[in-house]
Design an enzyme around this catalytic site. Sequence first.
Site, PDB file in Angstrom:
ATOM      1  N   GLU A   1      58.490 -64.455 -10.386  1.00 34.65           N
ATOM      2  CA  GLU A   1      57.663 -64.033 -11.518  1.00 34.65           C
ATOM      3  C   GLU A   1      57.065 -65.322 -12.073  1.00 34.65           C
ATOM      4  O   GLU A   1      57.725 -66.073 -12.778  1.00 34.65           O
ATOM      5  CB  GLU A   1      58.551 -63.294 -12.526  1.00 34.65           C
ATOM      6  CG  GLU A   1      57.793 -62.397 -13.451  1.00 34.65           C
ATOM      7  CD  GLU A   1      57.388 -63.126 -14.723  1.00 34.65           C
ATOM      8  OE1 GLU A   1      56.287 -63.713 -14.717  1.00 34.65           O
ATOM      9  OE2 GLU A   1      58.168 -63.101 -15.688  1.00 34.65           O
TER      10      GLU A   1
ATOM     11  N   CYS B   1      54.220 -65.184 -20.186  1.00 30.77           N
ATOM     12  CA  CYS B   1      53.389 -65.186 -18.965  1.00 30.77           C
ATOM     13  C   CYS B   1      52.323 -64.098 -19.024  1.00 30.77           C
ATOM     14  O   CYS B   1      51.368 -64.137 -18.258  1.00 30.77           O
ATOM     15  CB  CYS B   1      54.236 -64.935 -17.730  1.00 30.77           C
ATOM     16  SG  CYS B   1      55.584 -66.060 -17.576  1.00 30.77           S
TER      17      CYS B   1
END
Length: 491
Positions: free
Chosen positions: A260, A294
Amino acid sequence: MAPGIKNTKLIRSSPYIAGKWFESASKTTFKVTDPATDKTIAELPDQTPEEIDHAIKSAYEAFKTYKHTNVYDRAKWLKNLHSLMMENQDDLARIITWENGKCLTDALGEVKYAASYFEWFAEEAKRMYGHTIQPSVPSNKVITLKQPIGVVGLLCPFNFPSAMGTRKLAPALAAGCTAVLKPDGQTPLSSLAIAYLAEQAGFPAGTINVVLTSTKNTPMVGLKFCESPLIKKISFTGSTRVGKLLMKQSSSTLKKLSMELGGNAPIVVFDDADLDLAVSQAVASKFRSLGQTCVCANRIYVQSGIYDKFADQFAEKVKSFKIGNGFEEGVTHACLVNESLIEKVEQHAQDAIDKGATALVKGGRLPELGKHFYAPTVLRDVSIGSRVLKEETFGPLAALVKFDTKEEVLEQCNDTEFGLASYVFSENLGTIWYMSENIEAGMISVNTGLFTDASMPFGGVKESGFGREGSLYGIDDYTVIKSITLGNVYR
Ligand code: SIN
């Protein structure tokens, strides 16, 4: 001690290995600081490579029995852990604010979000379904089993000290894997508190191990995880640069990986959007954890018909933020975790201004509050070649860009190597569908700036990584499919 902590047992100062608070023999320590005050809040052992090996070995030994545990027991332990986190939510939030700096309301939201992964995967644990398949030979039958992959190495970031670990731990434990978790050296206390609660929740010794090192020594742990034949899978949340390095290092053991990685999320606001909703949600997305996520909006594209109105309303909202120590009542936005994040914001802002952008909200450092405080910057008319549109800022800088057509904005959205989250604001179903289908991203959020949830598959495409966390798919990354062929059944 963090202000207002009631359950002091949650504050731990040693690694957790094989069901014990481990006495490290390391001769060196590292300091954890409160980013708001820059004061040391903990001094922890900087563990040696031998101790990391010991943790991996402990998880390996525990896996031999844990993989055979009744799935209903695993579900019960996960449920217990969810309940214990909820019982201790206020204290856990205080630990997050203390080590990460985010404001207490955000920290409380994070604890609930973090705990929800244990609840979700307590339920999913029972749904590791296989298939029955008819192969080409009529008297043969195929059955598939999903089995736990083995020991997993979990490498976690600083931005969500609690939730990024639980999002990995919960499916691993549900599947029957054992884990060695390495929290970020800047924010290790939340993971230790969760290990303490996991022990109370009933997990057998060795199933959850938390190792501690400074950020300087983190690459050593990464390499150990990658090269260890005992670790069968690594899940990493962090930068694309480090993700690529881990992938290279894992080639010798052909490790299964989930990555990720970085994002560069666009928000696209069309003329027909609900303006008030789009403004408030774009602000929420951009400035959640002050831009240190993110999935935060990194580029805000607004159609020409509503551009000026949007820009003015957006700037007004940002001016109403109350910035201060995350523990203070009424503070809406606190500080960043470290100074390098501020430097990046400054570089991106200056670069955009040099290329023609104007500041609607100037922002800047707030030394009177502390060295990690920064008032958000809002720029309009950011031009296409600017760094802020190409690279993830990971901080409180909003970059507004005007566009005319959906074809043009789609091209700009996709002009990046990243593909994690994207946002679309419109009331037109055709526009929403066109953008959702064609934006190159793992997650599209329509008419909302906050979308993450244990129930939805989280993950990216392109250089934002691979694998999905949370949801009905999240457990797959921790399992392997075994096929059993039953031959000649019609004898
Ligand atoms: C992230 O920054 O990667 C996580 C954001 C979230 O789960 O909401």
